[in-house]
Design a protein around this motif. Structure first.
Motif, mmCIF file in Angstrom:
data_model
loop_
_atom_site.group_PDB
_atom_site.id
_atom_site.type_symbol
_atom_site.label_atom_id
_atom_site.label_comp_id
_atom_site.label_asym_id
_atom_site.label_seq_id
_atom_site.Cartn_x
_atom_site.Cartn_y
_atom_site.Cartn_z
ATOM 1 N N GLY A 83 1.133 -1.688 0.030
ATOM 2 C CA GLY A 83 -0.087 0.208 -0.053
ATOM 3 C C GLY A 83 0.613 1.220 0.328
ATOM 4 N N LEU A 84 1.812 1.439 0.626
ATOM 5 C CA LEU A 84 3.018 2.212 0.700
ATOM 6 C C LEU A 84 3.774 2.142 -0.902
ATOM 7 N N HIS A 85 3.990 1.499 -1.487
ATOM 8 C CA HIS A 85 4.331 0.863 -2.747
ATOM 9 C C HIS A 85 5.817 0.836 -2.830
ATOM 10 N N TRP A 86 6.105 0.121 -1.119
ATOM 11 C CA TRP A 86 7.807 0.021 -1.452
ATOM 12 C C TRP A 86 7.793 -0.946 -2.039
ATOM 13 N N SER A 87 9.590 -2.008 -2.058
ATOM 14 C CA SER A 87 9.854 -2.838 -2.606
ATOM 15 C C SER A 87 9.320 -3.691 -1.752
ATOM 16 N N LEU A 88 9.037 -4.953 -2.348
ATOM 17 C CA LEU A 88 8.370 -6.420 -1.360
ATOM 18 C C LEU A 88 9.510 -7.067 -0.734
ATOM 19 N N GLY A 89 11.065 -7.672 -1.102
ATOM 20 C CA GLY A 89 11.666 -8.037 -0.876
ATOM 21 C C GLY A 89 12.143 -7.905 -0.034
ATOM 22 N N LEU A 90 12.773 -6.972 0.433
ATOM 23 C CA LEU A 90 13.541 -6.817 1.969
ATOM 24 C C LEU A 90 13.228 -6.961 2.996
ATOM 25 N N PRO A 91 11.244 -6.166 3.359
ATOM 26 C CA PRO A 91 10.222 -6.338 4.013
ATOM 27 C C PRO A 91 10.096 -8.152 4.009
ATOM 28 N N THR A 92 9.925 -9.189 3.454
ATOM 29 C CA THR A 92 9.622 -9.891 3.309
ATOM 30 C C THR A 92 10.836 -11.042 3.700
ATOM 31 N N CYS A 93 12.078 -10.469 3.922
ATOM 32 C CA CYS A 93 13.006 -11.264 3.718
ATOM 33 C C CYS A 93 12.926 -11.116 5.851
ATOM 34 N N LEU A 94 13.091 -9.722 5.863
ATOM 35 C CA LEU A 94 13.544 -9.138 7.207
ATOM 36 C C LEU A 94 12.978 -9.446 8.280
ATOM 37 N N ALA A 95 11.100 -9.851 7.575
ATOM 38 C CA ALA A 95 9.845 -10.535 8.696
ATOM 39 C C ALA A 95 10.096 -11.706 9.014
ATOM 40 N N ALA A 96 10.198 -12.178 7.648
ATOM 41 C CA ALA A 96 10.148 -14.051 8.283
ATOM 42 C C ALA A 96 11.603 -13.839 8.691
ATOM 43 N N SER A 97 12.570 -14.049 8.756
ATOM 44 C CA SER A 97 13.861 -14.261 9.454
ATOM 45 C C SER A 97 13.443 -13.444 10.473
ATOM 46 N N ILE A 98 12.469 -12.692 11.019
ATOM 47 C CA ILE A 98 12.426 -12.745 12.592
ATOM 48 C C ILE A 98 11.930 -13.211 13.468
ATOM 49 N N VAL A 99 10.662 -13.840 11.999
ATOM 50 C CA VAL A 99 9.744 -15.108 12.704
ATOM 51 C C VAL A 99 9.967 -16.262 12.919
ATOM 52 N N ALA A 100 11.203 -16.733 12.012
ATOM 53 C CA ALA A 100 12.346 -18.049 11.938
ATOM 54 C C ALA A 100 13.491 -17.307 13.895
ATOM 55 N N VAL A 101 13.774 -16.895 13.726
ATOM 56 C CA VAL A 101 14.107 -16.514 15.000
ATOM 57 C C VAL A 101 13.084 -16.521 16.124
ATOM 58 N N PHE A 102 12.060 -16.203 16.381
ATOM 59 C CA PHE A 102 11.732 -16.507 17.688
ATOM 60 C C PHE A 102 11.251 -18.046 17.633
ATOM 61 N N ALA A 103 10.835 -18.531 16.305
ATOM 62 C CA ALA A 103 10.221 -20.000 16.895
ATOM 63 C C ALA A 103 12.009 -21.054 16.646
ATOM 64 N N LEU A 104 13.111 -20.306 16.643
ATOM 65 C CA LEU A 104 14.038 -20.623 17.033
ATOM 66 C C LEU A 104 14.588 -21.530 18.442
ATOM 67 N N VAL A 105 14.933 -19.477 18.967
ATOM 68 C CA VAL A 105 14.729 -19.550 20.552
ATOM 69 C C VAL A 105 13.576 -20.398 21.160
ATOM 70 N N HIS A 106 12.752 -20.410 20.779
ATOM 71 C CA HIS A 106 11.634 -20.962 21.724
ATOM 72 C C HIS A 106 11.792 -22.090 21.980
ATOM 73 N N ARG A 107 12.281 -23.380 20.226
ATOM 74 C CA ARG A 107 12.657 -24.241 20.694
ATOM 75 C C ARG A 107 13.937 -24.327 20.947
ATOM 76 N N ASN A 108 14.590 -23.391 21.266
ATOM 77 C CA ASN A 108 15.931 -23.752 21.460
ATOM 78 C C ASN A 108 16.884 -24.788 20.595
ATOM 79 N N GLU A 109 16.339 -24.455 19.346
ATOM 80 C CA GLU A 109 16.943 -25.638 18.219
ATOM 81 C C GLU A 109 18.082 -24.689 17.295
ATOM 82 N N SER A 110 18.891 -25.352 16.745
ATOM 83 C CA SER A 110 19.812 -25.096 16.031
ATOM 84 C C SER A 110 18.990 -24.099 14.718
#
Length: 415
Positions: free
Chosen positions: A237-264
């Motif tokens: 909606g703000l006419h931003w490029s979608l690549g970087l927000p997608t990658c950063l947001a997915a990486s943050i979700v992954a970090v939370f999941a991995l820390v919660h599971r204490n997984e590599s």
């Protein structure tokens, strides 16, 4: 001679990618073609580097979506959603078909058609097999809805980023251009599939789907997926490029999941199909070489000729050519060339819509049409299921042409 060699190498690479002799992966053939173009100096190294750099937004988008899809698979989100569909069907194959179709729309719209092809397909197969239903209608549903719903949102298909690149319309503009044609595409595909598979959907499915509540980590990932979808809609909606927000947001979700599971992170990262990135990068090089060999001139001339027709006639012609052409060379390389042509030779908005609809929806004709369909075939092979190109084509001939025509006609109404 220079141009002839470029076209020979490019077309041979794409043909070998589609045929996959001896089962050699697609990325090998495109990479060999790109490497040969650079090694023979048919394309300068500097131009090849610029071509790779041009795809940065696409690579980041694909990385983020692949991370989300792998987390959904690893932590049971897709298995849980598929089992919910089976439970909700209550023994009715027709109701199950509706639910799987709706699930495919949602996954495609918000996680891209590749997620539907790669991750949702095996989950649906496992669930319907336990429900003792004929799996074919539901597997075909995953393939066809992945393309039919691919232009509901800008994030629904990586081909959208390939065609528009930095000229991606903002969300409001996208919806004004494509919401009606996309809804027509989804509805017509559903009606035709229900008609085509009516005998397979008769009777009852009396099995069961093993139902286990979603784990805490799975709930975190599901919430994260929803949050990423909302974030990307805001970014669009703000006419931003979608690549970087997608990658950063997915990486943050992954970090939370991995820390919660204490997984590599390594098992999660190993599950991601990283070969998709060099595959797409090699395509960027091949397409840059064909642009140098006159592809842009040819397509610009074709668009110029089409623009001399009445707008409606020109749009229908362009949509048909790109739709059927995507099945000859795959929609990603065709989308790259078409997108570059649209940026080099600005045309009527109606032509842009027709190109995008043809690129996204045309691949429902054959297995060679899109990356999502090729990934769908690979996912089925892992489950021990072989669907021949001819069998897919027989279904595609019934579904794609009328759906493409009606979607293009709907696009004319929104001009």
């Amino acid at each position: 001679m220079h141009a002839a060699l470029i076209w020979t190498i490019a077309l041979a690479s794409i043909a070998l990618m589609l045929v996959r002799p001896r089962g050699i992966p697609e990325v090998v053939w495109t990479s060999l073609g790109a490497a040969l173009l650079v090694a023979t100096r048919l394309i300068p190294v500097s131009l090849a580097g610029q071509a790779i750099a041009r795809g940065l937004n696409v690579y980041l988008f694909l990385t983020g979506m692949m991370l989300l899809a792998e987390m959904g698979k690893r932590y049971g989100v897709f298995d849980w959603l598929a089992s919910l569909a089976v439970r909700g069907a209550k023994g009715s194959p027709r109701r199950l078909f509706i639910l799987v179709y709706a699930l495919g729309i949602v996954v495609t719209a918000f996680l891209s058609n590749d997620a539907t092809a790669v991750v949702l397909t095996p989950a649906v197969f496992a669930a319907v097999r336990r429900a003792r239903a004929n799996p074919l209608p539901y597997l075909f549903t995953c393939a066809f809805i992945a393309n039919a719903a691919g232009f509901l949102l800008p994030i629904s298909n990586p081909a959208n980023l390939v065609v528009f690149n930095r000229n991606m319309p903002p969300l409001a503009g996208w919806l004004a251009m494509f919401l009606l044609p996309a809804c027509v595409s989804v509805i017509v595909t559903y009606i035709l599939m229900r008609r085509l598979f009516r005998h397979d959907l008769a009777g009852e499915c009396n099995g069961h789907a093993d139902y286990e509540p979603l784990s805490h980590t799975g709930r975190m990932v599901l919430i994260g997926m929803c949050a990423v979808a909302v974030l990307l809609l805001i970014a669009s909606g703000l006419h931003w490029s979608l690549g970087l927000p997608t990658c950063l947001a997915a990486s943050i979700v992954a970090v939370f999941a991995l820390v919660h599971r204490n997984e590599s992170p390594m098992p999660l990262l190993r599950g991601v199909s990283w070969s998709v990135l060099p595959f797409v990068a090699a395509l960027f090089i091949i397409v840059a070489a064909t642009e140098q060999a006159g592809a842009l001139t040819l397509l610009r001339h074709a668009l110029t000729v089409a623009s001399t027709f009445a707008p409606a006639t020109g749009a229908l012609a362009v949509g048909a050519v790109t739709g059927f052409g995507a099945n000859l060379v795959n929609n990603l390389p065709l989308g790259l060339i078409a997108g570059a042509t649209l940026r080099a030779a600005p045309v009527h908005t109606l032509m842009e819509k027709a190109v995008l609809i043809g690129i996204d929806l045309g691949p429902n004709l054959s297995v060679t049409g899109s990356l999502a369909t090729l990934l769908w075939l690979m996912a089925l092979r892992k489950e021990g299921i072989e669907i021949s190109p001819w069998r897919f084509l027989k279904v595609g001939l019934i579904l794609m042409p009328p759906t493409l025509l009606l979607a293009l006609l709907a696009a004319l109404l929104t001009r």
